[in-house]
Write an enzyme that holds these catalytic residues in place. Structure first.
Site, PDB file in Angstrom:
ATOM      1  N   CYS A  79       6.382  16.365 -13.874  1.00  0.00           N
ATOM      2  CA  CYS A  79       7.442  15.858 -12.739  1.00  0.00           C
ATOM      3  C   CYS A  79       8.837  16.043 -13.452  1.00  0.00           C
ATOM      4  O   CYS A  79       8.950  15.245 -14.617  1.00  0.00           O
ATOM      5  CB  CYS A  79       7.084  14.234 -12.242  1.00  0.00           C
ATOM      6  SG  CYS A  79       8.506  13.856 -11.344  1.00  0.00           S
ATOM      7  N   ASP A 136      11.827  -2.853  -9.500  1.00  0.00           N
ATOM      8  CA  ASP A 136      11.234  -1.491 -10.433  1.00  0.00           C
ATOM      9  C   ASP A 136      11.230  -1.926 -11.903  1.00  0.00           C
ATOM     10  O   ASP A 136      11.458  -1.113 -12.635  1.00  0.00           O
ATOM     11  CB  ASP A 136      12.286  -0.489 -10.300  1.00  0.00           C
ATOM     12  CG  ASP A 136      11.787   1.029 -10.667  1.00  0.00           C
ATOM     13  OD1 ASP A 136      10.363   0.975 -10.703  1.00  0.00           O
ATOM     14  OD2 ASP A 136      12.653   1.560 -11.032  1.00  0.00           O
ATOM     15  N   CYS A 155       3.010  11.773   7.987  1.00  0.00           N
ATOM     16  CA  CYS A 155       3.033  13.189   7.366  1.00  0.00           C
ATOM     17  C   CYS A 155       2.475  14.335   8.248  1.00  0.00           C
ATOM     18  O   CYS A 155       2.923  15.492   8.096  1.00  0.00           O
ATOM     19  CB  CYS A 155       2.562  13.130   5.887  1.00  0.00           C
ATOM     20  SG  CYS A 155       3.416  12.041   4.810  1.00  0.00           S
ATOM     21  N   CYS A 188      11.587  16.654   2.734  1.00  0.00           N
ATOM     22  CA  CYS A 188      11.019  16.105   3.938  1.00  0.00           C
ATOM     23  C   CYS A 188      11.709  15.965   5.130  1.00  0.00           C
ATOM     24  O   CYS A 188      12.792  15.520   5.197  1.00  0.00           O
ATOM     25  CB  CYS A 188      10.706  14.648   3.260  1.00  0.00           C
ATOM     26  SG  CYS A 188       9.973  13.384   4.363  1.00  0.00           S
TER      27      CYS A 188
END
Length: 322
Positions: free
Chosen positions: A210, A129, A184, A244
């Site tokens: 966000c 990252d 999805c 999710c």
């Protein structure tokens, strides 16, 4: 040694070091490079100027570490169950509850890079990252999952609470098949659950709205129109992942020793955070991911969370804004 045999040894070593999954892909340009250009043109990167500086290398991964042509992509599950809400506390995203993941994963990534060199690699450069590595795109191409509508990589066996890391190398390794399926389907729970409306479309995240971006990357005052939508988050946000179905069904807590988790960081005292000194912050949180926004940013976030969760008037930070 054949590329297939080398790849097998690399994968075995990655799993031995504590990573959950590993895949190998090449460093050809990602197929969605034009999406990055449109995203930047729309200003959805907010104040993350590094995204523009890194753009050319993100769409040409072979230029990140010259001489490399393969990427070994690894994942590590960081899911932690959330405690019951407690008045006066603010939430911290699951991935940030403990030792900063950059530090936690570094020893294992160094060991994996060393293993590649022992197998004959001249170049083995690791990233977690940081740098311009398009990790989610590479992970999908390495067969580790698909990119969901909330832009997160979803492992069909573990969900999306994953750290992604990579080792770029010049070693000739056999490549894995990409994960082609989009599982999805018609589900849009992640898009609908975002309180700030940060998803103008599926797989498009407007960072400027966000909560994760606002609490971590944004410097200075946060738009008052967004502040009341940030709920009680003081660092990051898990909402689009928590709803999710793949996480609801498959996410489980990590039992390994690679990460140094601290469940007490799941919810933090807001009044304490809103008034914490720079020195006190460094002592308590300097080893964690909360170091990214720093004491000033955390004081700002905690103050907003206090206003959102209490009828009492919360004191605004006396320190200068970031």
């Amino acid at each position: 040694m054949t590329p297939e045999r080398l790849a097998s040894q690399v994968k075995a070593r990655a799993l031995e070091l504590g990573f959950d999954t590993v895949g190998i892909t090449d460093l050809a340009p990602p197929p969605h490079a034009d999406s990055l250009a449109r995203w930047l043109e729309a200003g959805m990167d907010g104040t993350m100027a590094y995204m523009r500086r890194q753009a050319s290398r993100r769409i040409e991964p072979a230029t990140i570490a010259l001489g490399t042509h393969c990427a070994v992509i690894v994942t590590k599950n960081h899911y932690q169950a959330d405690p019951h809400p407690h008045p006066g506390t603010g939430r911290v995203a699951k991935y940030a509850r403990g030792l900063d993941y950059h530090r936690a994963l570094e020893p294992a990534l160094r060991a994996l890079a060393d293993h590649l060199r022992a197998l004959g690699a001249q170049i083995a450069r690791w990233y977690v990252d940081h740098g311009p590595v398009p990790e989610r795109e590479l992970a999908q191409r390495a067969g580790l999952g698909w990119i969901g509508k909330n832009t997160m990589l979803i492992d069909p066996h573990r969900g999306s609470h994953l750290f992604l890391a990579s080792v770029l190398t010049d070693l000739d390794l056999a490549l894995d098949d990409p994960f082609e399926a989009d599982r999805c389907g018609s589900c849009v729970r992640c898009l609908e659950a975002c309180p700030t409306g940060a998803f103008p479309d599926a797989r498009v995240l407007d960072s400027r709205r966000c909560i994760s971006y606002l609490t971590i990357e944004h410097r200075g005052e946060i738009d008052p129109a967004l502040q009341h939508l940030m709920e009680d988050w003081v660092f990051g946000c898990d909402i689009c992942q928590d709803v999710c179905p793949w996480n609801v069904k498959f996410a489980t807590e990590d039992r390994g020793e690679l990460l140094e988790n601290d469940p007490t960081m799941a919810s933090l005292d807001l009044r304490e955070l809103a008034t914490i000194s720079d020195e006190g912050f460094d002592r308590r949180y300097g080893h964690t991911a909360l170091e990214r926004p720093g004491a000033v940013g955390i004081r700002r976030n905690a103050t907003i969370a206090m206003h959102n969760t209490s009828t009492e008037e919360a004191p605004w930070p006396t320190s200068r804004t970031p």
